[in-house]
Write an enzyme that holds these catalytic residues in place. Structure first.
Site, short mmCIF file in Angstrom:
data_model
loop_
_atom_site.label_atom_id
_atom_site.label_comp_id
_atom_site.label_asym_id
_atom_site.label_seq_id
_atom_site.Cartn_x
_atom_site.Cartn_y
_atom_site.Cartn_z
N ALA A 12 0.80 -1.23 0.00
CA ALA A 12 0.00 0.00 0.00
C ALA A 12 0.83 1.28 0.00
O ALA A 12 0.30 2.37 0.16
CB ALA A 12 -0.95 0.00 1.19
N ASN A 89 -3.32 -6.83 -2.21
CA ASN A 89 -3.01 -6.05 -3.41
C ASN A 89 -1.58 -6.26 -3.90
O ASN A 89 -1.30 -6.06 -5.09
CB ASN A 89 -3.24 -4.56 -3.09
CG ASN A 89 -2.57 -3.66 -4.10
OD1 ASN A 89 -3.09 -3.41 -5.17
ND2 ASN A 89 -1.37 -3.17 -3.76
N SER A 141 -6.50 -9.99 -11.88
CA SER A 141 -6.17 -9.23 -13.10
C SER A 141 -6.95 -9.78 -14.28
O SER A 141 -7.28 -10.97 -14.31
CB SER A 141 -4.68 -9.34 -13.41
OG SER A 141 -4.41 -8.84 -14.71
N TYR A 154 2.50 -14.53 -14.54
CA TYR A 154 1.60 -13.56 -13.89
C TYR A 154 0.14 -14.01 -14.04
O TYR A 154 -0.63 -14.01 -13.06
CB TYR A 154 1.83 -12.20 -14.54
CG TYR A 154 1.00 -11.07 -14.01
CD1 TYR A 154 1.32 -10.45 -12.79
CD2 TYR A 154 -0.11 -10.60 -14.72
CE1 TYR A 154 0.56 -9.39 -12.32
CE2 TYR A 154 -0.87 -9.54 -14.25
CZ TYR A 154 -0.53 -8.94 -13.05
OH TYR A 154 -1.28 -7.89 -12.57
N LYS A 158 -2.60 -15.01 -11.13
CA LYS A 158 -3.88 -14.29 -10.98
C LYS A 158 -5.07 -15.23 -11.14
O LYS A 158 -6.09 -15.08 -10.47
CB LYS A 158 -3.95 -13.11 -11.95
CG LYS A 158 -2.88 -12.03 -11.69
CD LYS A 158 -3.04 -11.41 -10.31
CE LYS A 158 -2.14 -10.22 -10.08
NZ LYS A 158 -2.35 -9.58 -8.78
P1 NAP Z 1 2.93 -1.27 -8.58
O1 NAP Z 1 2.70 0.18 -8.76
O2 NAP Z 1 4.07 -1.94 -9.24
O3 NAP Z 1 2.94 -1.60 -7.02
C1 NAP Z 1 3.15 -2.90 -6.56
C2 NAP Z 1 2.92 -2.92 -5.08
O4 NAP Z 1 3.09 -4.27 -4.62
C3 NAP Z 1 3.93 -2.05 -4.34
O5 NAP Z 1 3.26 -1.34 -3.32
C4 NAP Z 1 4.89 -3.06 -3.75
O6 NAP Z 1 5.43 -2.70 -2.51
C5 NAP Z 1 3.97 -4.24 -3.51
N1 NAP Z 1 4.73 -5.48 -3.38
C6 NAP Z 1 5.46 -6.14 -4.32
N2 NAP Z 1 6.04 -7.23 -3.79
C7 NAP Z 1 5.65 -7.25 -2.48
C8 NAP Z 1 5.92 -8.14 -1.41
N3 NAP Z 1 6.70 -9.23 -1.56
N4 NAP Z 1 5.37 -7.88 -0.20
C9 NAP Z 1 4.59 -6.79 -0.02
N5 NAP Z 1 4.31 -5.91 -1.00
C10 NAP Z 1 4.84 -6.15 -2.22
O7 NAP Z 1 1.64 -2.09 -9.08
P2 NAP Z 1 0.10 -1.71 -9.16
O8 NAP Z 1 -0.21 -1.45 -10.58
O9 NAP Z 1 -0.28 -0.74 -8.11
O10 NAP Z 1 -0.52 -3.15 -8.83
C11 NAP Z 1 -1.20 -3.45 -7.63
C12 NAP Z 1 -1.93 -4.76 -7.83
O11 NAP Z 1 -2.85 -4.65 -8.92
C13 NAP Z 1 -1.01 -5.93 -8.18
O12 NAP Z 1 -1.48 -7.11 -7.57
C14 NAP Z 1 -1.17 -6.03 -9.68
O13 NAP Z 1 -0.88 -7.32 -10.16
C15 NAP Z 1 -2.63 -5.68 -9.84
N6 NAP Z 1 -3.00 -5.24 -11.18
C16 NAP Z 1 -2.45 -4.11 -11.72
C17 NAP Z 1 -2.81 -3.73 -13.01
C18 NAP Z 1 -2.29 -2.50 -13.67
O14 NAP Z 1 -2.58 -2.30 -14.86
N7 NAP Z 1 -1.53 -1.66 -13.00
C19 NAP Z 1 -3.73 -4.52 -13.73
C20 NAP Z 1 -4.25 -5.66 -13.14
C21 NAP Z 1 -3.88 -6.01 -11.86
P3 NAP Z 1 6.90 -2.05 -2.33
O15 NAP Z 1 7.00 -0.90 -3.30
O16 NAP Z 1 6.89 -1.64 -0.90
O17 NAP Z 1 7.90 -3.13 -2.62
#
Ligand code: NAP
Length: 246
Positions: A12, A89, A141, A154, A158
Site C-alpha cells: 500500500a 493487493n 487481473s 503472472y 492471478k
Molecule cells: P505497482 O505500482 O508496481 O505496485 C506494486 C505494489 O506491490 C507495491 O506497493 C509493492 O510494494 C507491492 N509489493 C510487491 N512485492 C511485495 C511483497 N513481496 N510484499 C509486499 N508488497 C509487495 O503495481 P500496481 O499497478 O499498483 O498493482 C497493484 C496490484 O494490482 C497488483 O497485484 C497487480 O498485479 C494488480 N494489477 C495491476 C494492473 C495494472 O494495470 N496496474 C492490472 C491488473 C492487476 P513495495 O513498493 O513496498 O515493494
C-alpha cells in the site's frame, strides 16, 4: 461507511494499494499500510491517513514470507484489536515468453502474488472466524481471466487467486466473511508505465471504454466490497477494465 473498521492493505505504499488505503480511510477506516521496499512512501501514506483523523501504521513485510506475514498480523491484531478488512493487493510482474521464463521468475511471481494472498488469508482466518464477520478483497487481473501472451507466470498467479478466492469464500461464508476478487484491466501505475507507446496503443485499442483505468477506479470498488452495502456478495470476480473482458 467504514467507521470503526480496521483494514490491512498489502503493498500500500504505491500504486493501486496506496489509493485503496487512502480511499478506505476516506470512508472512515483505520488502515494498516503494508509495504515491502517502499518505506518512505508507506510512511507518507500512513501520515496522510492520520491527517484525515484515522489511525494508521506502516509495516514492513514481504507477503511472500509465510512466517513474516504471521508475525505482522499477530502484531497488528494486538495493536489495533481487530482487523475487519483484508485487501491483498501486493503484486509483481516478471514478463517474458513461456520459453524464456526462468524458474526463478516463475517462482517469484507465484510466491508474491498467489502465495502472498494465501499467507495473509491463512493468518487472518481464525480471527475472522472468531469475529464472525470480515471482508477479504483479492486483487487479481484481466490477465488471469483472458490470459496474456508474455505473462504466463503472472496470469497463472492471478487465475490461481481467483480459485483461492472462490474456495475461501465457500469456507468462510458460514461465518459471515465475504471473499471477492477484483480483476483490473490496464491501470496507470508504475507497473504499466514501463510499457512502450506502441504496446500502450495496442492495449488501448482493446478497451471498449477507450481509456486506461486509474487507481481510483479500483479503490472505489474495493471500498464498496468492504462495506455493509456488499454483505450479500461473495465468491465473485469484479472486472474493472473498461470492458476488456466482457
Ligand atoms: P505497482 O505500482 O508496481 O505496485 C506494486 C505494489 O506491490 C507495491 O506497493 C509493492 O510494494 C507491492 N509489493 C510487491 N512485492 C511485495 C511483497 N513481496 N510484499 C509486499 N508488497 C509487495 O503495481 P500496481 O499497478 O499498483 O498493482 C497493484 C496490484 O494490482 C497488483 O497485484 C497487480 O498485479 C494488480 N494489477 C495491476 C494492473 C495494472 O494495470 N496496474 C492490472 C491488473 C492487476 P513495495 O513498493 O513496498 O515493494
Amino acid at each position: 461507511m467504514l467507521e470503526g473498521k480496521v483494514a490491512l492493505v498489502t503493498g500500500a505504499g504505491r500504486g493501486i494499494g496506496r489509493e485503496i488505503a487512502l480511499t478506505l480511510a476516506g470512508y472512515g477506516a483505520d488502515v494498516i499500510v503494508n509495504y515491502n521496499g517502499s518505506q518512505v512512501q508507506a510512511e507518507a501514506a500512513a501520515a496522510e491517513i492520520e491527517a484525515m483523523g484515522r489511525k494508521a501504521a506502516a509495516v514492513q513485510c514481504s507477503v511472500a514470507e509465510d512466517e513474516a506475514c504471521g508475525k505482522m498480523i499477530e502484531d497488528m491484531l494486538a495493536r489495533f484489536g481487530h482487523i475487519d478488512i483484508l485487501v491483498n493487493n501486493a503484486g509483481i510482474t516478471r514478463d517474458n515468453l513461456v520459453v524464456k521464463i526462468s524458474e526463478a521468475d516463475f517462482d517469484s511471481v507465484i510466491a508474491t502474488n498467489l502465495k502472498g494472498t494465501f499467507h495473509t488469508i491463512k493468518h487472518m482466518y481464525r480471527a475472522f472466524l472468531k469475529q464472525r464477520s470480515g471482508r477479504i478483497i483479492n486483487i487479481a487481473s484481466v490477465s488471469g481471466i483472458l490470459g496474456n501472451a508474455g505473462q504466463a507466470n503472472y496470469a497463472a498467479s492471478k487465475a490461481g487467486i481467483i480459485g483461492l478466492t472462490k474456495s475461501a469464500a465457500r469456507e468462510l461464508a458460514g461465518r459471515n466473511v465475504t471473499v471477492n476478487a477484483i480483476a483490473p484491466g490496464y491501470v496507470d501505475t508504475d507497473m504499466t508505465q514501463a510499457m512502450s507507446e506502441e504496446a500502450r496503443g495496442r492495449i488501448l485499442s482493446q478497451i471498449p471504454l477507450k481509456r486506461v483505468g486509474n487507481p481510483k477506479d479500483i479503490a472505489e470498488a474495493a471500498a464498496f466490497l468492504a462495506s455493509d452495502k456488499a454483505s450479500y456478495i461473495t465468491g465473485q470476480v469484479l472486472s474493472i477494465d473498461g470492458g476488456m473482458a466482457m
